[in-house]
Design a protein around this motif. Structure first.
Motif, short mmCIF file in Angstrom:
data_model
loop_
_atom_site.label_atom_id
_atom_site.label_comp_id
_atom_site.label_asym_id
_atom_site.label_seq_id
_atom_site.Cartn_x
_atom_site.Cartn_y
_atom_site.Cartn_z
N THR A 1 0.83 -1.21 0.00
CA THR A 1 0.00 0.00 0.00
C THR A 1 0.86 1.25 0.00
OG1 THR A 1 -1.71 -1.18 1.22
CG2 THR A 1 -1.85 1.21 1.19
N ARG B 1 -10.24 5.46 0.62
CA ARG B 1 -10.11 4.48 -0.46
C ARG B 1 -8.66 4.00 -0.65
NH1 ARG B 1 -14.01 2.71 0.25
NH2 ARG B 1 -16.02 2.98 -0.76
N TRP B 2 -7.66 4.83 -0.33
CA TRP B 2 -6.28 4.46 -0.62
C TRP B 2 -5.45 4.11 0.61
CZ3 TRP B 2 -4.00 3.67 -5.34
CH2 TRP B 2 -4.74 4.04 -6.45
N TRP C 1 -11.40 -1.48 -6.86
CA TRP C 1 -10.56 -0.57 -7.62
C TRP C 1 -11.35 0.53 -8.31
CZ3 TRP C 1 -5.64 0.67 -7.85
CH2 TRP C 1 -4.72 -0.17 -7.24
N LYS D 1 -11.41 3.31 -5.95
CA LYS D 1 -10.09 3.95 -5.88
C LYS D 1 -9.86 4.89 -7.06
CE LYS D 1 -7.27 0.78 -3.14
NZ LYS D 1 -6.00 0.04 -3.09
#
Length: 485
Positions: free
Chosen positions: A5, A169-170, A249, A252
């Motif tokens: 990450t 989200r990240w 995704w 994201k």
């Protein structure tokens, strides 16, 4: 998982750097705050007959908003017949102008989206007897307060909302409270941001808050470059709203597009983005805005995660600590570049309103960076190791960070009313000119630059019908009796 990450976030910030360079370089040339270069008839001129046209030449292309002529008897005539020729605005003068002193009052919008106004005085036949007409423009404080409030709400809702969704989200989706806070912030952005268009229109037209419902107010606001900023900001808010409701995704990618949109929106208008050189200032604004969005957007999710004692809170903190240098370094570098360009010199820090706002912001930033350094180097590791005392201190410290960030937004919103020193210097460097017209002779006098200090005076003399005049002697007498000169 943590290392992957963190790597993704580092690659993401590299993409932001590329986007800043690749997407914003094509922006066209512009200058912040148009300044009046020349007016014809010249300010203070005495002419023998009524002019067929009145022309205003600015330092950059502009769009006229309000054009009025105040006659010797105080009556006001709206001037709605004009033509734009590059940087010159040619206005058709009324055909019934009589002798006496007239005032041209103008209000235009420059390419950076900010309204600029002024006036010029000329006399036909000779100056009016008694008191001359007066063109004055008082500050409309309700409109100004509303504009400032709208800016603060827009900054807070965009950065905290879109930045918060990007973090969720990240970096880490740790708390339902953080998601609700982000949704509320996005809702605020979708409400407050469009409202600022109407407020921009009020300021551009010089009309009161009661005119907010007029269609011309909104049309005027959208016609400026600020309209592009609002459209991009609203689109980014919509993408962020869909991103928070989308898993995997797809969520994201949508959050990334919304995140990029914040930088693009703020780079589309305003003092800094309109400054020269465009290839440097627009990417700098983009990087500054995205850096703020990442930092500010992380604060509420982190506080919510630790306050709720979520098990993933430590993991999110570790990821944030690894990624934040890649956001802060471009943020600081871009801010320094923009400050150097806008100030023009260190003296502007304390001698101009723009510089004083910047000093207030810098003071808050110093406090913020000290607090962030304390969090990172003294509290983060003990918190990761499960120290409850350090965890409570970190949560309290992040809440203080959040309060300081919102205060910085409030301070930065004052820049809306303060032309940058660089723009003031450009306006001061413009030449001052006057045209003196009598039946027997005429003179065009230009003093460059038109400011305090050494200047060069140039005088062109002609006959009353614009023919050559072979004068044996020319004497220039400068006087300002009201100032004792």
């Amino acid at each position: 998982m943590t290392r992957n990450t963190s790597t993704q976030l580092c690659l993401l910030f590299a993409m932001l750097l590329s986007a800043a360079v690749g997407l914003l370089i094509p922006a066209g040339e512009a200058a912040a705050h148009a300044s009046l270069v020349r007016v014809e008839p010249a300010d203070g001129a005495v002419i023998g007959a009524a002019p067929p046209t009145i022309s205003l030449t600015f330092s950059e292309p502009t769009s006229p908003l309000v054009l009025k002529l105040i006659r010797p008897d105080g009556r006001t005539t709206s001037l709605d017949r004009f033509a734009l020729r590059d940087t010159t605005l040619e206005i058709e003068a009324p055909t019934d102008l009589g002798n006496g002193t007239h005032i041209l009052s103008w209000r235009i919008v420059s390419e950076d989206g900010h309204p600029v106004g002024g006036s010029a005085v000329f006399s036909i036949g000779g100056p009016s007897r008694g008191s001359a007409p007066v063109a004055s423009e008082a500050i409309d404080w309700p409109v100004r307060i509303a504009i400032w409030t709208g800016k603060v709400l827009m900054y807070a809702s965009l950065f905290l909302g879109i930045g918060g969704i990007f973090f969720i989200r990240w970096v880490g989706d740790c708390s339902p409270v953080a998601r609700r806070a982000a949704l509320w912030a996005i809702a605020g952005a979708l409400l407050a941001t469009p409202l600022t268009v109407g407020l921009q229109g009020l300021d551009a037209l010089g009309t009161p808050l009661t005119a907010l419902g007029n269609p011309i107010t909104w049309k005027t606001g959208f016609s400026t470059s600020y309209g592009t900023t609002v459209l991009l900001a609203v689109a980014s808010g919509g993408l962020a709203l869909v991103a928070i409701l989308t898993r995997g995704w797809a969520g994201k990618i949508l959050s990334l597009l919304a995140f990029l949109g914040v930088g693009m929106a703020l780079a589309a208008s305003g003092h800094a983005s309109a400054a020269q050189p465009q290839w440097l200032t627009r990417p700098a604004v983009f990087l500054h805005a995205t850096g703020i969005a990442f930092w500010a957007g992380s604060l509420i999710p982190l506080v919510a995660a630790f306050a709720a004692r979520k098990p993933d809170a430590v993991l999110a903190l570790r990821r944030f600590a690894n990624a934040i240098p890649f956001a802060v370094l471009p943020l600081v570098a871009a801010g320094m570049v923009l400050a150097l360009i806008q100030l023009g010199g260190p003296a502007a820090l304390w001698s101009t309103a723009y510089g004083q706002v910047l000093m207030a912001k810098l003071l808050l930033l110093v406090i913020l960076f000290c607090l962030a350094a304390y969090n990172r180097f003294w509290l983060t590791k003990p918190t990761e190791q499960g120290d409850p005392v350090a965890t409570r201190q970190l949560v309290r410290s992040i809440r203080i960070e959040l309060a300081i960030v919102v205060t910085i937004f409030a301070v930065a919103a004052f820049w809306r009313f303060t032309p940058p020193p660089r723009a003031l210097a450009e306006a001061a460097a413009a030449p001052a000119s006057i045209h003196i017209h009598t039946a027997k002779a005429m003179a065009d006098l230009t003093v460059a630059p038109g400011r305090v200090g050494p200047s060069l005076a140039s005088i062109v003399i002609m006959t009353g019908d614009f023919g050559p005049l072979a004068a044996k002697d020319v004497t220039l007498i400068l006087a300002n009796p009201s100032a004792g000169i």
